[in-house]
Design an enzyme around this catalytic site. Structure first.
Site, PDB file in Angstrom:
ATOM      1  CG  HIS A  61      -4.953  -4.153  -7.549  1.00 51.90           C
ATOM      2  ND1 HIS A  61      -4.154  -2.964  -6.885  1.00 51.90           N
ATOM      3  CD2 HIS A  61      -4.336  -4.431  -8.656  1.00 51.90           C
ATOM      4  CE1 HIS A  61      -3.144  -2.791  -7.335  1.00 51.90           C
ATOM      5  NE2 HIS A  61      -3.162  -3.737  -8.499  1.00 51.90           N
ATOM      6  CE  LYS A  70     -10.417  -2.120  -2.369  1.00 49.84           C
ATOM      7  NZ  LYS A  70      -9.742  -2.704  -3.703  1.00 49.84           N
ATOM      8  CE1 TYR A 130      -6.324   3.121  -1.136  1.00 49.87           C
ATOM      9  CE2 TYR A 130      -7.660   1.348  -0.904  1.00 49.87           C
ATOM     10  CZ  TYR A 130      -6.448   1.802  -1.008  1.00 49.87           C
ATOM     11  OH  TYR A 130      -5.365   0.943  -1.760  1.00 49.87           O
ATOM     12  CG  ASP A 166      -0.763  -2.975 -10.528  1.00 53.62           C
ATOM     13  OD1 ASP A 166      -0.842  -1.829  -9.970  1.00 53.62           O
ATOM     14  OD2 ASP A 166      -1.159  -4.004 -10.050  1.00 53.62           O
TER      15      ASP A 166
HETATM   16  C1  LIG Z   1      -3.288  -2.697  -0.218  1.00 58.86           C
HETATM   17  C2  LIG Z   1      -2.478  -3.105   0.692  1.00 58.86           C
HETATM   18  C3  LIG Z   1      -1.048  -3.042   0.703  1.00 58.86           C
HETATM   19  N1  LIG Z   1      -0.191  -3.646   1.584  1.00 58.86           N
HETATM   20  C4  LIG Z   1       1.369  -3.595   1.285  1.00 58.86           C
HETATM   21  C5  LIG Z   1       1.799  -4.676   0.375  1.00 58.86           C
HETATM   22  C6  LIG Z   1       2.756  -4.314  -0.246  1.00 58.86           C
HETATM   23  O1  LIG Z   1       3.868  -4.575   0.425  1.00 58.86           O
HETATM   24  C7  LIG Z   1       2.706  -2.418  -0.090  1.00 58.86           C
HETATM   25  C8  LIG Z   1       2.321  -2.098  -1.479  1.00 58.86           C
HETATM   26  O2  LIG Z   1       0.970  -2.626  -1.887  1.00 58.86           O
HETATM   27  P1  LIG Z   1       0.476  -2.740  -3.502  1.00 58.86           P
HETATM   28  O3  LIG Z   1       1.731  -2.425  -4.472  1.00 58.86           O
HETATM   29  O4  LIG Z   1      -0.545  -3.834  -3.628  1.00 58.86           O
HETATM   30  O5  LIG Z   1      -0.360  -1.338  -3.277  1.00 58.86           O
HETATM   31  P2  LIG Z   1      -1.531  -0.875  -4.434  1.00 58.86           P
HETATM   32  O6  LIG Z   1      -0.775  -1.197  -5.993  1.00 58.86           O
HETATM   33  O7  LIG Z   1      -1.840   0.445  -4.145  1.00 58.86           O
HETATM   34  O8  LIG Z   1      -2.728  -1.815  -4.192  1.00 58.86           O
HETATM   35  C9  LIG Z   1      -3.862  -1.266  -4.163  1.00 58.86           C
HETATM   36  O9  LIG Z   1      -4.362  -0.708  -5.107  1.00 58.86           O
HETATM   37  C10 LIG Z   1      -5.725  -0.481  -5.344  1.00 58.86           C
HETATM   38  C11 LIG Z   1      -5.940   0.878  -5.816  1.00 58.86           C
HETATM   39  C12 LIG Z   1      -6.696  -1.076  -4.455  1.00 58.86           C
HETATM   40  O10 LIG Z   1      -7.920  -0.452  -4.431  1.00 58.86           O
HETATM   41  C13 LIG Z   1      -6.123  -1.818  -3.470  1.00 58.86           C
HETATM   42  O11 LIG Z   1      -6.593  -1.261  -2.149  1.00 58.86           O
HETATM   43  C14 LIG Z   1      -4.892  -2.440  -3.648  1.00 58.86           C
HETATM   44  O12 LIG Z   1      -4.909  -3.405  -4.321  1.00 58.86           O
HETATM   45  O13 LIG Z   1       1.692  -2.399   0.811  1.00 58.86           O
HETATM   46  C15 LIG Z   1      -0.579  -3.519   2.932  1.00 58.86           C
HETATM   47  O14 LIG Z   1       0.066  -3.779   3.969  1.00 58.86           O
HETATM   48  N2  LIG Z   1      -1.985  -3.348   3.213  1.00 58.86           N
HETATM   49  C16 LIG Z   1      -2.896  -3.317   2.287  1.00 58.86           C
HETATM   50  O15 LIG Z   1      -3.993  -2.891   2.260  1.00 58.86           O
END
Ligand SMILES: Cc1cn([C@H]2C[C@H](O)[C@@H](COP(=O)(O)OP(=O)(O)O[C@H]3O[C@H](C)C(=O)[C@H](O)[C@H]3O)O2)c(=O)[nH]c1=O
Length: 177
Positions: A61, A70, A130, A166
């Site tokens: 991402h 980060k 992070y 993803d």
């Molecule tokens: C990233 C993020 C997500 N969210 C909410 C949005 C979704 O409803 C839920 C899960 O989000 P997501 O599936 O995008 O989470 P990850 O797959 O862990 O995403 C992260 O994964 C990789 C490892 C990264 O470095 C980034 O910080 C980020 O993209 O949390 C938020 O409210 N705030 C945030 O900063």
């Protein structure tokens, strides 16, 4: 604190001090004055806590216009953490670097703005904390597939679980068009 360069300029491994005694240990996780020596000169404005079970891969991402630096720390378990240089014009554009981060070693990885990030969970559960240098903006998010053939990231094991987003991510070149 030790600061160890990686082959990707600006992406550095940090080894803060951990003070262990019979009670356990104490470790400072961030100190702006010290971390600026690692190139962390932008304010870190958001803390994220991400818990995942074994075999989860989150990534790859990035944010397109509000790129996030980060500072990755693991509070519980172990991950293989990967940074991909997507800085336009960078001599290492499209190159990746991975580090094992775990609760057992005081090691953190700093990814400056301009990197894609992802990690694979190797322990039964992993808590990743992070700090980011820009706020999350869902509309600004980009992603590419974890096993892009051009990048050839050498993940230590195959992932078992990804988000639908993803799993359906485009290839690296397509994502950065
Ligand atoms: C990233 C993020 C997500 N969210 C909410 C949005 C979704 O409803 C839920 C899960 O989000 P997501 O599936 O995008 O989470 P990850 O797959 O862990 O995403 C992260 O994964 C990789 C490892 C990264 O470095 C980034 O910080 C980020 O993209 O949390 C938020 O409210 N705030 C945030 O900063």
């Amino acid at each position: 604190m030790n600061i160890i360069n990686t082959p990707l300029a600006g992406c550095v491994l940090l080894e803060p001090k951990r003070f262990s005694d019979k009670r356990g240990f104490f470790q400072e996780m961030f100190r702006a004055a010290d971390y600026s020596a690692a190139g962390i000169n932008t304010p870190l404005v958001q803390d994220n806590w991400s818990r995942s079970v074994k075999g989860v891969l989150r990534g790859m991402h990035f944010q397109r216009n509000h790129a996030q630096g980060k500072l990755i720390s693991v509070l519980r378990g172990e991950i293989f953490d990967v940074a991909v240089d997507i800085r336009p014009g960078s001599a290492t554009f499209g190159q990746w670097h991975g580090e094992y981060l775990s609760e057992h070693q005081p090691r953190q990885l700093w990814l400056p703005p301009g990197f894609a990030h992802g990690f694979l969970v190797l322990s039964d559960v992993a808590d990743v904390l992070y700090k980011t240098s820009q706020y999350y903006q869902a509309s600004d998010e980009g992603s590419f597939i974890w096993n892009d053939a051009d990048l050839a990231i050498a993940w230590p094991v195959m992932p078992k679980l990804l988000s639908d987003k993803d799993a359906a991510a485009p290839g690296f070149k397509q994502a950065l068009r």
